[in-house]
Design an enzyme around this catalytic site. Structure first.
Site, PDB file in Angstrom:
ATOM      1  N   SER A 134      37.543  -8.422  12.302  1.00  9.30           N
ATOM      2  CA  SER A 134      38.501  -7.585  11.467  1.00  9.30           C
ATOM      3  C   SER A 134      39.228  -8.126  10.303  1.00  9.30           C
ATOM      4  O   SER A 134      38.637  -8.819   9.516  1.00  9.30           O
ATOM      5  CB  SER A 134      39.484  -7.028  12.475  1.00  9.30           C
ATOM      6  N   TYR A 148      38.230   0.546   3.561  1.00 11.26           N
ATOM      7  CA  TYR A 148      38.178  -0.663   4.202  1.00 11.26           C
ATOM      8  C   TYR A 148      38.614  -0.646   5.534  1.00 11.26           C
ATOM      9  O   TYR A 148      38.199  -0.850   6.333  1.00 11.26           O
ATOM     10  CB  TYR A 148      38.323  -1.559   3.290  1.00 11.26           C
ATOM     11  N   LYS A 152      38.159  -1.161   9.870  1.00 10.91           N
ATOM     12  CA  LYS A 152      38.665  -2.006  10.562  1.00 10.91           C
ATOM     13  C   LYS A 152      39.522  -1.372  11.712  1.00 10.91           C
ATOM     14  O   LYS A 152      39.727  -1.945  12.772  1.00 10.91           O
ATOM     15  CB  LYS A 152      39.480  -3.062   9.598  1.00 10.91           C
TER      16      LYS A 152
END
Length: 276
Positions: A134, A148, A152
């Site tokens: 992650s 983004y 994650k």
């Protein structure tokens, strides 16, 4: 017994560092990459320990076939490392649906498919580990990193539930949350970006940080890989492993901020039940 690893995104960055660390420990690594030729030097140096596998993790059918092939040839997979990924910069308003879906395919749906394919073999043997790469951006987000971080965050939510589910089978789940490490993440030809509308000054700052950040990150991927292996070997493997001084400070600071916000409203938020 030496372990068999399946590492995605193994040609560079954390993937390559983890591959090298596992090989140094005497293990066998199947390194998956879209360009497996980039692993040619490792294959040549360690022909009995390193195999290069061409794999696009967003191709679910190819993922299932690859796992079947690795198990057929090696008899098992002991550690899955979901590492393939890239960065993306853009304001939420600027990020297109296609860009968002492509990033989720790479960071979430691809890893989920690999977990589904590998997990039956781990459960059958009541051992093994799944490493989800992650980011400190998996616990917090910043202007320009919304897409983004969203991927994650999703990966971490899936992984936390997964850890609770597989614990009874002796399977470990490790979520790794690096700060800024000297990988290829910020390379110009790998850093994705949405069209710049110029509307958000803070997103402009993030774009500048990414554009000028390659090669200057403080984190050493080799040291990170060594710590990942140590965490997997520990009797009490953590669920989350922030990495780097910046990553640890950011995660701890974010947790403090969340606590402050919750406690500031705690009395009123607790008092939202029906009146007796």
């Amino acid at each position: 017994m030496n372990k068999v690893w399946l590492v995605t995104g193994a040609s560079s960055g954390f993937g390559r560092a983890i591959t090298e660390a596992a090989v140094a420990a005497g293990d066998v690594v199947v390194g998956a990459a879209r360009r497996p030729e980039a692993l040619g030097d490792l294959v040549a140096a360690h022909p009995d320990q390193v195999e290069a596998l061409r794999l696009d993790v967003t191709d679910v059918a190819a993922v299932e076939e690859a796992v079947r092939d690795v198990v057929a040839r090696h008899g098992r997979i002991d550690v899955l490392v979901n590492n393939a990924g890239r960065t993306h910069v853009g304001a939420v308003e600027e990020t297109t649906d296609g860009e968002l879906r492509d990033l989720f395919d790479l960071h979430f749906f691809g890893p989920a498919a690999l977990v589904r394919a590998v997990l039956p073999h781990l459960r059958e043997r009541c051992s093994g580990a799944i490493v989800q790469m992650s980011s400190m951006g998996g616990q917090m987000s910043f202007a320009g990193f919304g897409a983004y971080s969203a991927t994650k965050f999703a990966l971490e939510g899936l992984s936390e539930a997964l850890a609770d589910e597989v614990r009874e089978y002796g399977v470990k789940v490790l979520i790794v949350e690096p700060g800024a490490f000297r990988t290829s993440l910020f390379e110009a030809d790998r850093a994705g970006a949405s069209s710049d509308s110029g509307a958000y000054a803070k997103v402009g700052e993030t774009r500048g940080f990414v554009a000028g950040g390659h090669g200057g990150q403080p984190g050493d991927p080799a040291k990170a890989a060594a710590l990942i292996l140590a965490a997997l070997d520990a009797e009490d493997t953590p669920l989350r492993l922030p990495l780097g001084d910046d990553g640890v400070s950011a995660v701890l600071g974010h947790l403090d901020q969340v606590r402050e916000e919750v406690t500031a409203w705690e009395k009123r938020t607790r008092a939202t039940a029906f009146d007796a």
